[in-house]
Design a protein around this motif. Structure first.
Motif, PDB file in Angstrom:
ATOM      1  N   LYS A  58      -8.273  14.419   8.677  1.00  0.00           N
ATOM      2  CA  LYS A  58      -7.409  15.048   9.686  1.00  0.00           C
ATOM      3  C   LYS A  58      -6.381  14.021  10.152  1.00  0.00           C
ATOM      4  N   GLU A  59      -5.380  14.473  10.884  1.00  0.00           N
ATOM      5  CA  GLU A  59      -4.359  13.569  11.401  1.00  0.00           C
ATOM      6  C   GLU A  59      -5.004  12.439  12.185  1.00  0.00           C
ATOM      7  N   GLY A  60      -4.526  11.245  11.945  1.00  0.00           N
ATOM      8  CA  GLY A  60      -5.037  10.074  12.653  1.00  0.00           C
ATOM      9  C   GLY A  60      -6.144   9.342  11.909  1.00  0.00           C
ATOM     10  N   ASP A  61      -6.747   9.981  10.890  1.00  0.00           N
ATOM     11  CA  ASP A  61      -7.774   9.312  10.097  1.00  0.00           C
ATOM     12  C   ASP A  61      -7.144   8.182   9.293  1.00  0.00           C
ATOM     13  N   ILE A  62      -7.932   7.170   9.012  1.00  0.00           N
ATOM     14  CA  ILE A  62      -7.468   6.025   8.235  1.00  0.00           C
ATOM     15  C   ILE A  62      -8.213   5.999   6.913  1.00  0.00           C
ATOM     16  N   ILE A  63      -7.468   5.822   5.838  1.00  0.00           N
ATOM     17  CA  ILE A  63      -8.056   5.694   4.508  1.00  0.00           C
ATOM     18  C   ILE A  63      -8.057   4.212   4.161  1.00  0.00           C
ATOM     19  N   ASP A  64      -9.240   3.631   4.037  1.00  0.00           N
ATOM     20  CA  ASP A  64      -9.381   2.210   3.730  1.00  0.00           C
ATOM     21  C   ASP A  64      -9.181   2.001   2.238  1.00  0.00           C
ATOM     22  N   LEU A  65      -8.133   1.254   1.873  1.00  0.00           N
ATOM     23  CA  LEU A  65      -7.810   1.024   0.469  1.00  0.00           C
ATOM     24  C   LEU A  65      -8.530  -0.191  -0.114  1.00  0.00           C
ATOM     25  N   LYS A  66      -9.306  -0.887   0.708  1.00  0.00           N
ATOM     26  CA  LYS A  66     -10.078  -2.048   0.256  1.00  0.00           C
ATOM     27  C   LYS A  66      -9.198  -3.105  -0.406  1.00  0.00           C
ATOM     28  N   LYS A  67      -7.976  -3.257   0.103  1.00  0.00           N
ATOM     29  CA  LYS A  67      -7.038  -4.233  -0.464  1.00  0.00           C
ATOM     30  C   LYS A  67      -6.518  -5.097   0.676  1.00  0.00           C
ATOM     31  N   PRO A  68      -6.603  -6.418   0.537  1.00  0.00           N
ATOM     32  CA  PRO A  68      -6.101  -7.292   1.600  1.00  0.00           C
ATOM     33  C   PRO A  68      -4.609  -7.061   1.856  1.00  0.00           C
ATOM     34  N   THR A  69      -4.199  -7.166   3.106  1.00  0.00           N
ATOM     35  CA  THR A  69      -2.809  -6.891   3.477  1.00  0.00           C
ATOM     36  C   THR A  69      -1.826  -7.849   2.809  1.00  0.00           C
ATOM     37  N   GLU A  70      -2.281  -9.047   2.451  1.00  0.00           N
ATOM     38  CA  GLU A  70      -1.366 -10.003   1.822  1.00  0.00           C
ATOM     39  C   GLU A  70      -1.251  -9.807   0.307  1.00  0.00           C
ATOM     40  N   SER A  71      -1.976  -8.847  -0.241  1.00  0.00           N
ATOM     41  CA  SER A  71      -1.933  -8.595  -1.689  1.00  0.00           C
ATOM     42  C   SER A  71      -0.579  -8.039  -2.123  1.00  0.00           C
ATOM     43  N   LEU A  72      -0.207  -8.351  -3.353  1.00  0.00           N
ATOM     44  CA  LEU A  72       1.022  -7.802  -3.909  1.00  0.00           C
ATOM     45  C   LEU A  72       0.822  -6.324  -4.239  1.00  0.00           C
ATOM     46  N   VAL A  73       1.894  -5.562  -4.184  1.00  0.00           N
ATOM     47  CA  VAL A  73       1.864  -4.146  -4.537  1.00  0.00           C
ATOM     48  C   VAL A  73       2.434  -3.981  -5.943  1.00  0.00           C
ATOM     49  N   ASP A  74       1.986  -2.944  -6.631  1.00  0.00           N
ATOM     50  CA  ASP A  74       2.468  -2.659  -7.977  1.00  0.00           C
ATOM     51  C   ASP A  74       3.671  -1.727  -7.909  1.00  0.00           C
ATOM     52  N   ILE A  75       4.690  -2.030  -8.695  1.00  0.00           N
ATOM     53  CA  ILE A  75       5.917  -1.237  -8.735  1.00  0.00           C
ATOM     54  C   ILE A  75       6.053  -0.663 -10.138  1.00  0.00           C
ATOM     55  N   TYR A  76       6.253   0.655 -10.210  1.00  0.00           N
ATOM     56  CA  TYR A  76       6.373   1.349 -11.492  1.00  0.00           C
ATOM     57  C   TYR A  76       7.774   1.944 -11.628  1.00  0.00           C
ATOM     58  N   LEU A  77       8.305   1.909 -12.810  1.00  0.00           N
ATOM     59  CA  LEU A  77       9.587   2.506 -13.127  1.00  0.00           C
ATOM     60  C   LEU A  77       9.312   3.588 -14.163  1.00  0.00           C
ATOM     61  N   ASN A  78       9.535   4.861 -13.759  1.00  0.00           N
ATOM     62  CA  ASN A  78       9.197   6.007 -14.618  1.00  0.00           C
ATOM     63  C   ASN A  78       7.759   5.914 -15.124  1.00  0.00           C
ATOM     64  N   LYS A  79       6.836   5.615 -14.211  1.00  0.00           N
ATOM     65  CA  LYS A  79       5.390   5.554 -14.453  1.00  0.00           C
ATOM     66  C   LYS A  79       4.947   4.372 -15.312  1.00  0.00           C
ATOM     67  N   GLU A  80       5.850   3.471 -15.647  1.00  0.00           N
ATOM     68  CA  GLU A  80       5.513   2.279 -16.434  1.00  0.00           C
ATOM     69  C   GLU A  80       5.548   1.055 -15.526  1.00  0.00           C
ATOM     70  N   PRO A  81       4.596   0.122 -15.693  1.00  0.00           N
ATOM     71  CA  PRO A  81       4.616  -1.090 -14.875  1.00  0.00           C
ATOM     72  C   PRO A  81       5.958  -1.807 -14.993  1.00  0.00           C
ATOM     73  N   PHE A  82       6.531  -2.148 -13.835  1.00  0.00           N
ATOM     74  CA  PHE A  82       7.845  -2.774 -13.807  1.00  0.00           C
ATOM     75  C   PHE A  82       7.809  -4.146 -13.130  1.00  0.00           C
ATOM     76  N   ALA A  83       7.088  -4.226 -11.999  1.00  0.00           N
ATOM     77  CA  ALA A  83       7.098  -5.471 -11.237  1.00  0.00           C
ATOM     78  C   ALA A  83       5.956  -5.476 -10.229  1.00  0.00           C
ATOM     79  N   GLN A  84       5.813  -6.608  -9.549  1.00  0.00           N
ATOM     80  CA  GLN A  84       4.940  -6.713  -8.389  1.00  0.00           C
ATOM     81  C   GLN A  84       5.791  -7.201  -7.231  1.00  0.00           C
ATOM     82  N   GLY A  85       5.423  -6.763  -6.041  1.00  0.00           N
ATOM     83  CA  GLY A  85       6.207  -7.146  -4.880  1.00  0.00           C
ATOM     84  C   GLY A  85       5.372  -7.223  -3.628  1.00  0.00           C
ATOM     85  N   GLU A  86       6.051  -7.537  -2.538  1.00  0.00           N
ATOM     86  CA  GLU A  86       5.389  -7.589  -1.240  1.00  0.00           C
ATOM     87  C   GLU A  86       6.109  -6.650  -0.286  1.00  0.00           C
ATOM     88  N   ILE A  87       5.341  -6.026   0.603  1.00  0.00           N
ATOM     89  CA  ILE A  87       5.895  -5.105   1.589  1.00  0.00           C
ATOM     90  C   ILE A  87       6.642  -5.918   2.641  1.00  0.00           C
TER      91      ILE A  87
END
Length: 84
Positions: free
Chosen positions: A39-68
Motif C-alpha cells: 500500500k502507499e507508504g510501504d517500503i520495498i527493501d532492495l537489499k543493496k547498499p546506498t553507495e552501490s553503483l546502479v546499472d544503466i541499460y540502453l535498449n535493454k542492453e548493459p551500457f554503463a554503471q553510475g551513481e545516483i
C-alpha cells in the motif's frame, strides 16, 4: 586496425533516433501475496547498499554503471564506467 583506432565517422544521421535508457537501482523477487498487500507508504527493501553503483541499460542492453545524484531536487545518474 586496432580496437583503439579512432574513426572519423559522421554520426549526425543518428541524432533523431530514440533510445530507451533504463536505470536499475535494485532487484528483488517476492511472492504475489507480498506484492498484493503493498500500500502507499510501504517500503520495498532492495537489499543493496546506498553507495552501490546502479546499472544503466540502453535498449535493454548493459551500457554503463553510475551513481545516483540529486541536482536541483531532481534525481540523475552520473556515469562512472561504460560497459565493455
Amino acid at each position: 586496425m586496432t580496437d583503439n583506432e579512432n574513426f572519423d565517422i559522421d554520426l549526425r544521421f543518428l541524432a533523431d533516433v530514440n533510445l530507451n535508457i533504463t536505470v536499475e537501482i535494485g532487484k528483488i523477487t517476492k511472492l504475489f501475496k507480498y506484492i498484493y498487500n503493498l500500500k502507499e507508504g510501504d517500503i520495498i527493501d532492495l537489499k543493496k547498499p546506498t553507495e552501490s553503483l546502479v546499472d544503466i541499460y540502453l535498449n535493454k542492453e548493459p551500457f554503463a554503471q553510475g551513481e545516483i545524484v540529486v541536482i536541483n531536487e531532481k534525481y540523475g545518474v552520473r556515469i562512472i564506467s561504460l560497459a565493455g
